[in-house]
Design a protein around this motif. Structure first.
Motif, PDB file in Angstrom:
ATOM      1  N   TRP A   1       8.713  -6.695   0.763  1.00 43.22           N
ATOM      2  CA  TRP A   1       8.123  -5.480   1.450  1.00 43.22           C
ATOM      3  C   TRP A   1       8.078  -4.288   0.703  1.00 43.22           C
ATOM      4  O   TRP A   1       7.225  -3.397   0.712  1.00 43.22           O
ATOM      5  N   PHE A   2       9.062  -4.312  -0.444  1.00 39.94           N
ATOM      6  CA  PHE A   2       9.332  -2.997  -1.237  1.00 39.94           C
ATOM      7  C   PHE A   2       7.870  -3.230  -2.084  1.00 39.94           C
ATOM      8  O   PHE A   2       7.259  -2.039  -2.464  1.00 39.94           O
ATOM      9  N   MET A   3       7.377  -4.410  -2.522  1.00 39.07           N
ATOM     10  CA  MET A   3       6.259  -4.552  -3.358  1.00 39.07           C
ATOM     11  C   MET A   3       5.029  -3.926  -2.694  1.00 39.07           C
ATOM     12  O   MET A   3       4.296  -3.461  -3.245  1.00 39.07           O
ATOM     13  N   ILE A   4       4.984  -4.428  -1.390  1.00 38.22           N
ATOM     14  CA  ILE A   4       4.008  -4.147  -0.663  1.00 38.22           C
ATOM     15  C   ILE A   4       3.693  -2.627  -0.257  1.00 38.22           C
ATOM     16  O   ILE A   4       2.678  -1.872  -0.562  1.00 38.22           O
ATOM     17  N   ALA A   5       5.121  -1.954  -0.222  1.00 39.51           N
ATOM     18  CA  ALA A   5       5.119  -0.290   0.170  1.00 39.51           C
ATOM     19  C   ALA A   5       4.735   0.179  -1.239  1.00 39.51           C
ATOM     20  O   ALA A   5       3.733   1.419  -1.258  1.00 39.51           O
ATOM     21  N   GLY A   6       5.054  -0.265  -2.209  1.00 40.68           N
ATOM     22  CA  GLY A   6       4.841   0.225  -3.692  1.00 40.68           C
ATOM     23  C   GLY A   6       3.257   0.250  -3.994  1.00 40.68           C
ATOM     24  O   GLY A   6       2.856   1.203  -4.674  1.00 40.68           O
ATOM     25  N   SER A   7       2.707  -0.893  -3.509  1.00 39.77           N
ATOM     26  CA  SER A   7       1.153  -0.933  -3.813  1.00 39.77           C
ATOM     27  C   SER A   7       0.259   0.180  -3.394  1.00 39.77           C
ATOM     28  O   SER A   7      -0.796   0.289  -3.648  1.00 39.77           O
ATOM     29  N   PHE A   8       1.202   0.917  -2.347  1.00 40.88           N
ATOM     30  CA  PHE A   8       0.012   2.206  -1.668  1.00 40.88           C
ATOM     31  C   PHE A   8       0.479   3.308  -2.593  1.00 40.88           C
ATOM     32  O   PHE A   8      -0.481   4.212  -2.522  1.00 40.88           O
ATOM     33  N   PHE A   9       1.476   3.440  -3.545  1.00 38.30           N
ATOM     34  CA  PHE A   9       1.963   4.659  -4.315  1.00 38.30           C
ATOM     35  C   PHE A   9       1.415   4.394  -5.936  1.00 38.30           C
ATOM     36  O   PHE A   9       1.038   5.233  -6.542  1.00 38.30           O
ATOM     37  N   VAL A  10       1.441   3.212  -6.394  1.00 37.85           N
ATOM     38  CA  VAL A  10       1.239   2.799  -7.603  1.00 37.85           C
ATOM     39  C   VAL A  10      -0.274   3.048  -8.396  1.00 37.85           C
ATOM     40  O   VAL A  10      -0.343   3.815  -9.117  1.00 37.85           O
ATOM     41  N   PRO A  11      -1.459   3.105  -7.332  1.00 35.68           N
ATOM     42  CA  PRO A  11      -2.567   3.262  -7.807  1.00 35.68           C
ATOM     43  C   PRO A  11      -2.751   4.709  -8.410  1.00 35.68           C
ATOM     44  O   PRO A  11      -3.287   4.965  -9.296  1.00 35.68           O
ATOM     45  N   SER A  12      -2.000   5.703  -7.733  1.00 37.06           N
ATOM     46  CA  SER A  12      -2.281   7.123  -8.076  1.00 37.06           C
ATOM     47  C   SER A  12      -1.744   7.281  -9.242  1.00 37.06           C
ATOM     48  O   SER A  12      -1.795   8.278 -10.073  1.00 37.06           O
ATOM     49  N   ILE A  13      -0.801   6.240  -9.890  1.00 34.24           N
ATOM     50  CA  ILE A  13      -0.173   6.419 -11.356  1.00 34.24           C
ATOM     51  C   ILE A  13      -0.752   5.546 -12.225  1.00 34.24           C
ATOM     52  O   ILE A  13      -1.107   5.876 -13.405  1.00 34.24           O
ATOM     53  N   LEU A  14      -0.968   4.337 -12.054  1.00 38.14           N
ATOM     54  CA  LEU A  14      -1.258   3.258 -12.831  1.00 38.14           C
ATOM     55  C   LEU A  14      -2.580   2.515 -12.461  1.00 38.14           C
ATOM     56  O   LEU A  14      -3.239   1.943 -13.146  1.00 38.14           O
ATOM     57  N   GLY A  15      -3.316   2.982 -11.493  1.00 41.07           N
ATOM     58  CA  GLY A  15      -4.781   2.661 -11.038  1.00 41.07           C
ATOM     59  C   GLY A  15      -4.736   1.649 -10.179  1.00 41.07           C
ATOM     60  O   GLY A  15      -3.749   0.971  -9.764  1.00 41.07           O
ATOM     61  N   ALA A  16      -5.789   1.481  -9.618  1.00 39.85           N
ATOM     62  CA  ALA A  16      -6.044   0.473  -8.186  1.00 39.85           C
ATOM     63  C   ALA A  16      -5.639  -0.733  -8.661  1.00 39.85           C
ATOM     64  O   ALA A  16      -5.094  -1.581  -7.879  1.00 39.85           O
ATOM     65  N   ALA A  17      -5.929  -1.254  -9.824  1.00 41.74           N
ATOM     66  CA  ALA A  17      -5.897  -2.792 -10.252  1.00 41.74           C
ATOM     67  C   ALA A  17      -4.309  -3.131 -10.115  1.00 41.74           C
ATOM     68  O   ALA A  17      -3.736  -4.039  -9.609  1.00 41.74           O
ATOM     69  N   ALA A  18      -3.461  -1.981 -10.643  1.00 42.87           N
ATOM     70  CA  ALA A  18      -2.159  -2.244 -10.408  1.00 42.87           C
ATOM     71  C   ALA A  18      -1.350  -2.439  -8.928  1.00 42.87           C
ATOM     72  O   ALA A  18      -0.681  -2.897  -8.713  1.00 42.87           O
ATOM     73  N   GLY A  19      -2.109  -1.593  -8.122  1.00 47.10           N
ATOM     74  CA  GLY A  19      -1.761  -1.555  -6.772  1.00 47.10           C
ATOM     75  C   GLY A  19      -2.093  -2.829  -6.169  1.00 47.10           C
ATOM     76  O   GLY A  19      -1.370  -3.496  -5.375  1.00 47.10           O
ATOM     77  N   ILE A  20      -3.203  -3.331  -6.603  1.00 47.67           N
ATOM     78  CA  ILE A  20      -3.825  -4.635  -5.839  1.00 47.67           C
ATOM     79  C   ILE A  20      -2.789  -5.919  -6.341  1.00 47.67           C
ATOM     80  O   ILE A  20      -2.385  -6.530  -5.695  1.00 47.67           O
TER      81      ILE A  20
END
Length: 556
Positions: free
Chosen positions: A391-410
């Motif tokens: 669940w932490f990974m799912i939550a992080g996937s919404f914040f990571v794109p702004s830092i590392l890009g959409a590919a990292a979030g997906i």
């Protein structure tokens, strides 16, 4: 003393009044050759005048890493890099990476130069062509906007197999001011050519050209090659595979059950005198609501409580028989039902009141099977840790794109899947637990096999109401009570002492009633009171600095 002061003062006046010849770039010529294989040969001829300054040489930074509109990483590849002077003699240079740039430091640290110097920088670019539905294009920052000095007399010559559209921008990043001179596309036997020119560019300004070509003019990289490039630029897309491999290794080392005996033989009673809830927990690593309901039925079968069914209601009646020694979770349930409520308790009266006892009983079952050596660690805790991580990974996937890009979030979102999947199987049984599970499956085999298929069972107990009732709670915990009841359909002449139902009676009707009882009591006993908190085109909106290449440079 006065002589010294006058000497210093005179020196300062000399330094202030004596003119210093500042450095400048008097000419910046660029040749761009777009090849059939989609590579681009670049030659930058820079006339750098150091004036009277002593310098080692110049440096040139060329951006090679970029962000796409979706926030993903993209890079171009430089090769065949060389630097020569105006007479094509090699110049000394070093290549290094600085952030997202390739830096070429040209010159000798042990030598100083002055005056006008010619630097001809040559390199080949791969991955700079953009492909669209209706055209292909090179969107190239000719000069870059990070020079420490201004540029004068900029000339650009472009050749390609076919050119059918052009743009040229100058100014600060994002400006769409047009270049001073844009030539006409010239067609020749070897392809198309075009020239651009501009007088001067100030510090922080740049010049960008866009060259449009028809579809299919230059080769498009294969899907495999594009995938390799994308993964190389966006390493985060490999995270799901890394997580999958890591989770598999963890399961193999920490979650895979040891080998048992490998055979399932019928068991005619509870192995090792385990309670119904313990049986349910060991077989599938979880205490279900049906396991708790089975525990209550076990209390009734052993005459510690009497169950009465009325219209729309079940009633628990305390008995005076204390001969059966309660299991730990059964004692929690028994005391929770009758605590301060007299000898008769309606199931509905436990609504929003019994959930603490229910949770305590579940925790007690888990604790007991771990303490008895059937699991290495508490399965609930082990699963919970991996579920939380997922669940932490799912939550992080919404914040990571702004830092590392959409590919990292997906990638992070997809990575949660193996964490959840393997997390369900991470609780590890001991050798003793694996053997016990095989014995429980032997009991389940006995409970669910029809009479006609039991001819190979040896020394099976006689079919009596007592034997049916003894194993009924275990059949409920294992989810095979209907099959168990079917074998005893005609042996009852009336209701058992511990259950008072309505209408006609047989074992099948009893189990149907008890399934209804299980669903009703589970939802009621678990209920809690509610709380107060519950890659754009340069032809469409293009501008200076928006393409590949560019960068800047200066002296050193």
């Amino acid at each position: 003393m006065k002589k010294i002061l006058f000497g210093i003062l005179g020196f300062l006046v000399f330094c202030i009044t004596t003119p210093v010849s500042a450095e400048s770039i008097t000419q910046f010529d660029v040749d761009l050759i777009i090849n059939d294989d989609a590579t681009v040969d670049v030659v930058e001829t820079i006339v750098y005048d150091f004036g009277t300054l002593n310098r080692h040489g110049m440096y040139r930074t060329i951006p090679v890493k970029y962000k796409t509109d979706k926030g993903n990483n993209r890079s171009i590849k430089l090769s065949k890099i060389s630097v020569v002077d105006g007479d094509e003699n090699d110049r000394t240079f070093t290549k290094s990476s600085a952030g997202g740039d390739v830096k070429l430091q040209i010159g000798d640290a042990d030598k100083y130069i002055t005056g006008q110097q010619i630097y001809k920088i040559k390199y080949t670019v791969e991955g700079a062509i953009n492909y669209f539905d209706d055209h292909e294009e090179l969107y190239w920052n000719v000069t870059g906007d990070r020079w420490e000095i201004g540029l004068n007399d900029i000339n650009v010559n472009v050749s390609a197999p076919i050119i059918d559209d052009i743009h040229c921008f100058t100014g600060y990043y994002g400006d769409d001011d047009l270049c001073k001179s844009v030539g006409k596309i010239q067609e020749g036997s070897s392809g198309s050519t075009i020239q651009f020119a501009h007088d001067n560019i100030s510090i922080s300004e740049g010049m960008t050209v866009v060259i449009g070509m028809p579809l299919g003019v230059v080769a498009k990289p294969s899907v495999f090659k594009q995938t390799i490039w994308f993964i190389g630029d966006n390493w985060s897309v490999a995270i799901p595979f890394i997580v999958l491999y890591w989770m598999f290794r963890r399961w193999w080392k920490y979650g895979k059950d040891p080998e048992g005996k490998g055979t399932i033989i019928p068991f005619y009673k509870s192995p090792n005198n385990l309670s119904p809830a313990e049986i349910g927990m060991i077989v599938d690593e979880k205490v279900h609501s049906r396991d708790i309901s089975a525990s209550i039925i076990n209390l009734a079968v052993h005459n510690r409580i009497h169950i009465r069914k009325t219209v729309g209601e079940y009633i628990f009646i305390k008995t005076e028989d204390n001969s059966y020694l309660l299991k730990e979770e059964e004692e929690i349930l028994y005391n929770g039902i009758f605590k301060g409520a007299g000898s008769e308790v309606k199931v509905t009266s436990l609504n929003n009141k019994f959930h603490v006892n229910f949770s305590r009983a579940v925790s007690e079952v888990i604790k007991n099977v771990v303490e008895k050596g059937y699991y290495v660690k508490n399965p609930k805790v082990v699963k919970g840790a991996y579920m939380t991580g997922g669940w932490f990974m799912i939550a992080g996937s919404f914040f990571v794109p702004s830092i590392l890009g959409a590919a990292a979030g997906i990638a992070l979102l997809v990575s949660s899947i193996p964490v959840f999947m393997f997390g369900l199987f991470m609780p590890k049984r001991t050798k003793k637990g694996t053997i016990m599970r095989e014995q429980i499956l032997g009991l389940k085999l006995y409970l669910e096999v029809a009479e006609k298929d039991r001819i190979d069972f040896h020394n099976a107990p006689e079919r009596t109401p007592e034997h049916f009732e003894e194993l009924l709670p275990y059949a409920m915990a294992l989810g095979v009570e209907k099959k168990w009841a079917k074998q005893f359909e005609n042996i009852y002449s009336g209701s058992p002492e511990w259950y008072e139902g309505a209408g006609s009676f047989n074992s099948v009707m009893l189990t149907n009633d008890l399934r209804s009882f299980s669903k009703s009591t589970s939802s009621t006993m678990k209920s809690q009171p509610s709380s107060a908190s519950s890659g754009s085109s340069g032809f469409s909106g293009g501008g200076s600095g928006g393409g590949f290449g560019g960068g800047g440079g200066g002296s050193w």
